[in-house]
Enzyme design. Sequence first.
Site, PDB file in Angstrom:
ATOM      1  N   SER A 250       0.850  -1.182   0.000  1.00  0.00           N
ATOM      2  CA  SER A 250       0.000   0.000   0.000  1.00  0.00           C
ATOM      3  C   SER A 250       0.889   1.236   0.000  1.00  0.00           C
ATOM      4  CB  SER A 250      -0.916   0.012   1.228  1.00  0.00           C
ATOM      5  OG  SER A 250      -0.158   0.212   2.403  1.00  0.00           O
ATOM      6  N   LYS A 251       0.256   2.396  -0.047  1.00  0.00           N
ATOM      7  CA  LYS A 251       1.007   3.638  -0.170  1.00  0.00           C
ATOM      8  C   LYS A 251       1.909   3.897   1.042  1.00  0.00           C
ATOM      9  CE  LYS A 251       0.343   8.255  -2.037  1.00  0.00           C
ATOM     10  NZ  LYS A 251      -0.631   9.157  -2.665  1.00  0.00           N
ATOM     11  N   ARG A 252       1.512   3.332   2.200  1.00  0.00           N
ATOM     12  CA  ARG A 252       2.335   3.571   3.388  1.00  0.00           C
ATOM     13  C   ARG A 252       3.715   2.920   3.276  1.00  0.00           C
ATOM     14  NH1 ARG A 252      -0.952  -0.627   5.005  1.00  0.00           N
ATOM     15  NH2 ARG A 252       0.089  -2.415   5.976  1.00  0.00           N
TER      16      ARG A 252
END
Length: 481
Positions: A250-252
């Site tokens: 994910s973007k994290r």
Amino acid sequence: MVRVRFAPSPTGLLHIGNARMAVFNWLFARRHKGAFILRIEDTDVARSEKKYTNQLVEDLHWLGLTWQEGPDVGGQYGPYLQSERLPVYHDICQKFLNEGLAYRCYCTPEELEERRQIARLTGKPPRYDNRCRTLTDKQKKTFETSGLSFTIRFKVPEELLVFDDLIRGTCQFDMSLVGDFVIMRSDGTPSFHFAVAVDDTLMQITHVIRGEDHLSNTPCHILLFHALNRKPPQFAHLSLTMGADRTLLSKRHGAFSLSEYRKLGYLPEVLLNYMILLGWAPRDKKEKFKIDDVTNTFEIGTMSKASSVFDQQKLDWLSGQYIREADLERLTNLAIPYLQAAGFISTDENKIDRAQLRLMVDAVRNNISCMSQIVQEADIFFKDAVVSEKHVEFLSSEISQSVLLSFYRELQKLDALSPEIFKEALTAVQKETKVNGKGLYMPVRIALTGREHGPELYGIANILGISMCNKRIERFLLVKK
């Protein structure tokens, strides 16, 4: 002939995980001199948007991927937008109904959810209980005249389904645990299962290469292929890409969309190289390669069954390798928009000193992993150095002052400055002050740039020129010149 497809849904930007599936389909087609097809699965009307279709086509082309058939190039098995294939799905669905392979289901969403909850509470699989499969003619007529909406479900035989996966080997599923599944929704749009099987059949797809999250869907698709009188394609389910914490990417984790990587100024060949390394390695174990170097040795059966881990630091390392070796003129052209946006150079390209700009790009290329970082690295050439209190104290020391003053006096003797002349000047400073190493270079670096690290000092001085070097050194001289 080998025929593979990449079939994304245009409900958002194309992310690394999904783009990776496109890359391996494309690479497999190249390896076997086959066809790579782009198909857009846009039957989710509420979430699909044309702007996302346009963007993913643009992003894939930027990455270097080309396809022989697709919505933008056409082909004999089109259309390649599922939203334009609805009559095809309806005709085949009606054929299934006529042949007794499917039936109408009048169960409401609320009823289905209630039964799933009961099944969970009683320890049973939360599958559809097939109750509409055995409706009497009278019950069917009652439902039809009532005007209730309905879905169409495919009859699933209670059998053990076995197939061979090119990566995972023999796979088997007990279909008695599945239940009859929907092939046509109540709004008249096909389910994912149905549309995929129909399209793969009509487009003569020979190999389906996709993520392991689709492995459980494969038995349903195989049943549909049989119902369509088609031998199923060969399947290869790739491991998914995880973050360092072993959770779905994910973007994290720093994993952006392909579009965002483009905006940051990563080179397309870097992303292509890195995505191929996620789950596969060349025989020679090299991590940096050109696509032509691996095309003829790629074997999908050698791909790892274990999840690959996305490592932003490794991507940046690889990107740095490419930038160091890239054509300087190309890097200069890529740098211009970032420097213009920062207000460092003119928006009128005719007013840009390209020779000077090339020197700047060449000076900082070893310190960046994407082209947007050039703004931070090159600001030393456009703005006065901002020096911290710690550095002011360092530059005020007796040793630093002796070095700065000696260097300043050497600059006064010069009519021109080049890397060679700069080195000679520093040698003269060393002889006069008897200061060596960091004690010699660091005061000059901090005075000129405000930083302890960065591009080679002789390159910086060469770009700044005598006048600017004089001005920046003068700021920190505490004694008479």
